[in-house]
Structures are given as C-alpha cells and as structure tokens.
Design a protein around this motif. Sequence first.
Motif, PDB file in Angstrom:
ATOM      1  N   ALA A  10       0.829  -1.211   0.000  1.00 31.43           N
ATOM      2  CA  ALA A  10       0.000   0.000   0.000  1.00 31.43           C
ATOM      3  C   ALA A  10       0.860   1.258   0.000  1.00 31.43           C
ATOM      4  O   ALA A  10       0.582   2.219  -0.718  1.00 31.43           O
ATOM      5  N   MET A  11       1.937   1.230   0.794  1.00 30.96           N
ATOM      6  CA  MET A  11       2.847   2.373   0.851  1.00 30.96           C
ATOM      7  C   MET A  11       3.509   2.579  -0.512  1.00 30.96           C
ATOM      8  O   MET A  11       3.610   3.710  -0.996  1.00 30.96           O
ATOM      9  N   ALA A  12       3.947   1.488  -1.131  1.00 32.49           N
ATOM     10  CA  ALA A  12       4.587   1.574  -2.451  1.00 32.49           C
ATOM     11  C   ALA A  12       3.619   2.103  -3.496  1.00 32.49           C
ATOM     12  O   ALA A  12       3.992   2.932  -4.330  1.00 32.49           O
ATOM     13  N   GLU A  13       2.388   1.643  -3.467  1.00 34.93           N
ATOM     14  CA  GLU A  13       1.386   2.127  -4.421  1.00 34.93           C
ATOM     15  C   GLU A  13       1.186   3.631  -4.283  1.00 34.93           C
ATOM     16  O   GLU A  13       1.133   4.356  -5.277  1.00 34.93           O
ATOM     17  N   GLU A  14       1.106   4.106  -3.045  1.00 33.04           N
ATOM     18  CA  GLU A  14       0.914   5.534  -2.807  1.00 33.04           C
ATOM     19  C   GLU A  14       2.133   6.323  -3.273  1.00 33.04           C
ATOM     20  O   GLU A  14       2.005   7.350  -3.936  1.00 33.04           O
ATOM     21  N   LEU A  15       3.334   5.833  -2.957  1.00 33.76           N
ATOM     22  CA  LEU A  15       4.564   6.520  -3.361  1.00 33.76           C
ATOM     23  C   LEU A  15       4.702   6.578  -4.884  1.00 33.76           C
ATOM     24  O   LEU A  15       5.030   7.629  -5.442  1.00 33.76           O
ATOM     25  N   HIS A 115      14.920  -1.958   2.443  1.00 30.73           N
ATOM     26  CA  HIS A 115      15.139  -2.871   1.310  1.00 30.73           C
ATOM     27  C   HIS A 115      13.802  -3.387   0.772  1.00 30.73           C
ATOM     28  O   HIS A 115      13.548  -3.337  -0.436  1.00 30.73           O
ATOM     29  N   ARG A 116      12.945  -3.844   1.671  1.00 27.91           N
ATOM     30  CA  ARG A 116      11.644  -4.383   1.245  1.00 27.91           C
ATOM     31  C   ARG A 116      10.764  -3.290   0.627  1.00 27.91           C
ATOM     32  O   ARG A 116      10.055  -3.536  -0.352  1.00 27.91           O
ATOM     33  N   LEU A 117      10.819  -2.074   1.170  1.00 27.10           N
ATOM     34  CA  LEU A 117      10.066  -0.964   0.597  1.00 27.10           C
ATOM     35  C   LEU A 117      10.589  -0.628  -0.799  1.00 27.10           C
ATOM     36  O   LEU A 117       9.807  -0.367  -1.718  1.00 27.10           O
ATOM     37  N   TYR A 118      11.899  -0.633  -0.970  1.00 24.60           N
ATOM     38  CA  TYR A 118      12.508  -0.359  -2.279  1.00 24.60           C
ATOM     39  C   TYR A 118      12.012  -1.375  -3.306  1.00 24.60           C
ATOM     40  O   TYR A 118      11.613  -1.017  -4.420  1.00 24.60           O
ATOM     41  N   LEU A 119      12.025  -2.661  -2.919  1.00 19.97           N
ATOM     42  CA  LEU A 119      11.553  -3.717  -3.826  1.00 19.97           C
ATOM     43  C   LEU A 119      10.075  -3.543  -4.154  1.00 19.97           C
ATOM     44  O   LEU A 119       9.672  -3.697  -5.315  1.00 19.97           O
ATOM     45  N   ALA A 120       9.270  -3.222  -3.157  1.00 23.24           N
ATOM     46  CA  ALA A 120       7.832  -3.027  -3.381  1.00 23.24           C
ATOM     47  C   ALA A 120       7.583  -1.823  -4.292  1.00 23.24           C
ATOM     48  O   ALA A 120       6.724  -1.867  -5.181  1.00 23.24           O
ATOM     49  N   PHE A 121       8.347  -0.759  -4.077  1.00 22.15           N
ATOM     50  CA  PHE A 121       8.238   0.447  -4.903  1.00 22.15           C
ATOM     51  C   PHE A 121       8.589   0.122  -6.357  1.00 22.15           C
ATOM     52  O   PHE A 121       7.853   0.459  -7.282  1.00 22.15           O
ATOM     53  N   ARG A 122       9.730  -0.556  -6.553  1.00 24.42           N
ATOM     54  CA  ARG A 122      10.142  -0.898  -7.919  1.00 24.42           C
ATOM     55  C   ARG A 122       9.139  -1.843  -8.573  1.00 24.42           C
ATOM     56  O   ARG A 122       8.832  -1.718  -9.755  1.00 24.42           O
ATOM     57  N   HIS A 123       8.605  -2.796  -7.796  1.00 30.86           N
ATOM     58  CA  HIS A 123       7.630  -3.728  -8.351  1.00 30.86           C
ATOM     59  C   HIS A 123       6.381  -2.980  -8.817  1.00 30.86           C
ATOM     60  O   HIS A 123       5.876  -3.223  -9.921  1.00 30.86           O
ATOM     61  N   GLU A 124       5.903  -2.074  -8.008  1.00 33.61           N
ATOM     62  CA  GLU A 124       4.720  -1.282  -8.379  1.00 33.61           C
ATOM     63  C   GLU A 124       5.017  -0.446  -9.622  1.00 33.61           C
ATOM     64  O   GLU A 124       4.183  -0.349 -10.533  1.00 33.61           O
ATOM     65  N   LEU A 125       6.194   0.141  -9.678  1.00 28.95           N
ATOM     66  CA  LEU A 125       6.592   0.922 -10.857  1.00 28.95           C
ATOM     67  C   LEU A 125       6.654   0.022 -12.089  1.00 28.95           C
ATOM     68  O   LEU A 125       6.134   0.379 -13.157  1.00 28.95           O
ATOM     69  N   ALA A 126       7.265  -1.139 -11.956  1.00 24.57           N
ATOM     70  CA  ALA A 126       7.362  -2.093 -13.076  1.00 24.57           C
ATOM     71  C   ALA A 126       5.981  -2.501 -13.563  1.00 24.57           C
ATOM     72  O   ALA A 126       5.745  -2.569 -14.776  1.00 24.57           O
ATOM     73  N   LEU A 154      21.182   5.407  -1.215  1.00 26.47           N
ATOM     74  CA  LEU A 154      20.399   5.436   0.023  1.00 26.47           C
ATOM     75  C   LEU A 154      19.827   6.820   0.280  1.00 26.47           C
ATOM     76  O   LEU A 154      18.674   6.954   0.722  1.00 26.47           O
ATOM     77  N   VAL A 155      20.594   7.860  -0.016  1.00 24.71           N
ATOM     78  CA  VAL A 155      20.088   9.228   0.100  1.00 24.71           C
ATOM     79  C   VAL A 155      18.988   9.462  -0.936  1.00 24.71           C
ATOM     80  O   VAL A 155      17.974  10.097  -0.637  1.00 24.71           O
ATOM     81  N   ALA A 156      19.163   8.934  -2.140  1.00 22.72           N
ATOM     82  CA  ALA A 156      18.116   9.066  -3.159  1.00 22.72           C
ATOM     83  C   ALA A 156      16.821   8.433  -2.676  1.00 22.72           C
ATOM     84  O   ALA A 156      15.733   8.991  -2.866  1.00 22.72           O
ATOM     85  N   GLN A 157      16.909   7.261  -2.029  1.00 27.44           N
ATOM     86  CA  GLN A 157      15.697   6.637  -1.502  1.00 27.44           C
ATOM     87  C   GLN A 157      15.036   7.536  -0.460  1.00 27.44           C
ATOM     88  O   GLN A 157      13.823   7.719  -0.469  1.00 27.44           O
ATOM     89  N   THR A 158      15.827   8.110   0.433  1.00 22.75           N
ATOM     90  CA  THR A 158      15.275   9.023   1.442  1.00 22.75           C
ATOM     91  C   THR A 158      14.597  10.213   0.775  1.00 22.75           C
ATOM     92  O   THR A 158      13.498  10.602   1.162  1.00 22.75           O
ATOM     93  N   LEU A 159      15.241  10.792  -0.235  1.00 25.20           N
ATOM     94  CA  LEU A 159      14.648  11.950  -0.914  1.00 25.20           C
ATOM     95  C   LEU A 159      13.352  11.585  -1.632  1.00 25.20           C
ATOM     96  O   LEU A 159      12.372  12.321  -1.558  1.00 25.20           O
ATOM     97  N   VAL A 160      13.341  10.459  -2.333  1.00 21.49           N
ATOM     98  CA  VAL A 160      12.166  10.063  -3.108  1.00 21.49           C
ATOM     99  C   VAL A 160      11.029   9.599  -2.206  1.00 21.49           C
ATOM    100  O   VAL A 160       9.871   9.960  -2.410  1.00 21.49           O
ATOM    101  N   MET A 161      11.349   8.785  -1.204  1.00 21.52           N
ATOM    102  CA  MET A 161      10.308   8.154  -0.388  1.00 21.52           C
ATOM    103  C   MET A 161      10.031   8.869   0.921  1.00 21.52           C
ATOM    104  O   MET A 161       9.062   8.558   1.595  1.00 21.52           O
ATOM    105  N   GLY A 162      10.899   9.793   1.296  1.00 23.80           N
ATOM    106  CA  GLY A 162      10.674  10.572   2.503  1.00 23.80           C
ATOM    107  C   GLY A 162      11.487  10.093   3.690  1.00 23.80           C
ATOM    108  O   GLY A 162      11.977   8.966   3.732  1.00 23.80           O
TER     109      GLY A 162
END
Length: 192
Positions: A10-15, A115-126, A154-162
């Motif tokens: 759900a978080m990945a979908e929103e992001l 790590h799991r959030l990054y994977l979920a985010f990329r999966h939703e994007l894919a 890692l900083v990019a993830q913080t900037l993109v995802m908060g």
Amino acid sequence: MPIDESGLKAMAEELVGRVMADKASDDDLALVKQQLGRFPRGMVAVGARCVCGRPLAVVTRPVLPDGTPFPTTCYLTSPEATKAVSRVEADGSMRHYTDLVQNDETIHAQYERAHRLYLAFRHELAERLGDSEEHIAGTSAGGMPVRVKCLHALVAQTLVMGEGANPIGDMVMERIADEFAPNVCRCTTSLD
C-alpha cells in the motif's frame, strides 16, 4: 514499527502514484542531462525536487530502453547532493554505517524494511510501466539489506520516499545538512 507486506504494498502504491504524477518533462530531462553530464536513460519521473523546483533525485524504470535491467530505481542527480554525499563516502563512514546495520538490531530492522520498501516500490513501478523485474528480483540498491555500498542510492531513496524510508539515508541527510538540504536552494545547474 514493523510493517507487513500488505502495508508495504500500500505504501509503495501511494509513493509510485505520487511520483508518477510528476512525470519527467522535457525541461526536467534537459536539467538532469546537465546535472549528470549525460542523457538520463530510463528516467520516468522526478522523485524529489529542490525548493526551487530543480530535480534532486529521479525515478528510473527497472529496464532501460536498450533492455538492460536497472535496479537503481531512485537515482541521485543533484550535483550539490552528490558532492556532499561523496565527501561522506570518502571519509570512510560507510564502514561505520555497515557496522550499524550489522550490529544494531533497530538499525538492522529498519534497513531490512528499507530494502523491502525499495523492492515493493520498484515492483509497483514495473507493473505500471509493463517492465520485467526477473533479472533484478530481490536486488534493491546501495548494498541493502546487509551492508552499505552506495550512500548516493540510500540518500536518493530518502529523498524520493521521505524521511524514515531508509535509516542510513536519513543519517547521511542529517550529516550533510550544512551543505545540502532539499528545503534550501543551493542549486548551480540551470538551463541556459
């Protein structure tokens, strides 16, 4: 606080929804090309902007236009941020951050979640882009989930995802606040 897989989804979908609402414009592509010194392959959106509006970090599709799998979905582009993060990498701090990930239970759990959030985010994007992730399944970025390999990712993830998305990205952002912060414009790149 642990988040289960449905919460991460759900978080990945929103992001992804928020990020894809800021699809890369021609001006964004031109600015990022100047920032990087090359064309930003696979860039689909601006994931984070400076207070002035210039891109700080972009979102890249999981498969580049030439078919190359690309696991680094959140990509730092700001020259000012890149310089500040590079100084932290150069001073040997990555060993300290890796030590934290491996020996501090709280940081380890937060880093695993990142790590799991990054994977979920990329999966939703894919899914939204119709890209395949088969060649990068389970691979996130920056050394997650077991070590710290690239602070830029890692900083990019913080900037993109908060804030709160990645504990190491958050720590580095705090450390470089005198040189770089998204709410203080220090941008030097502009379209001429």
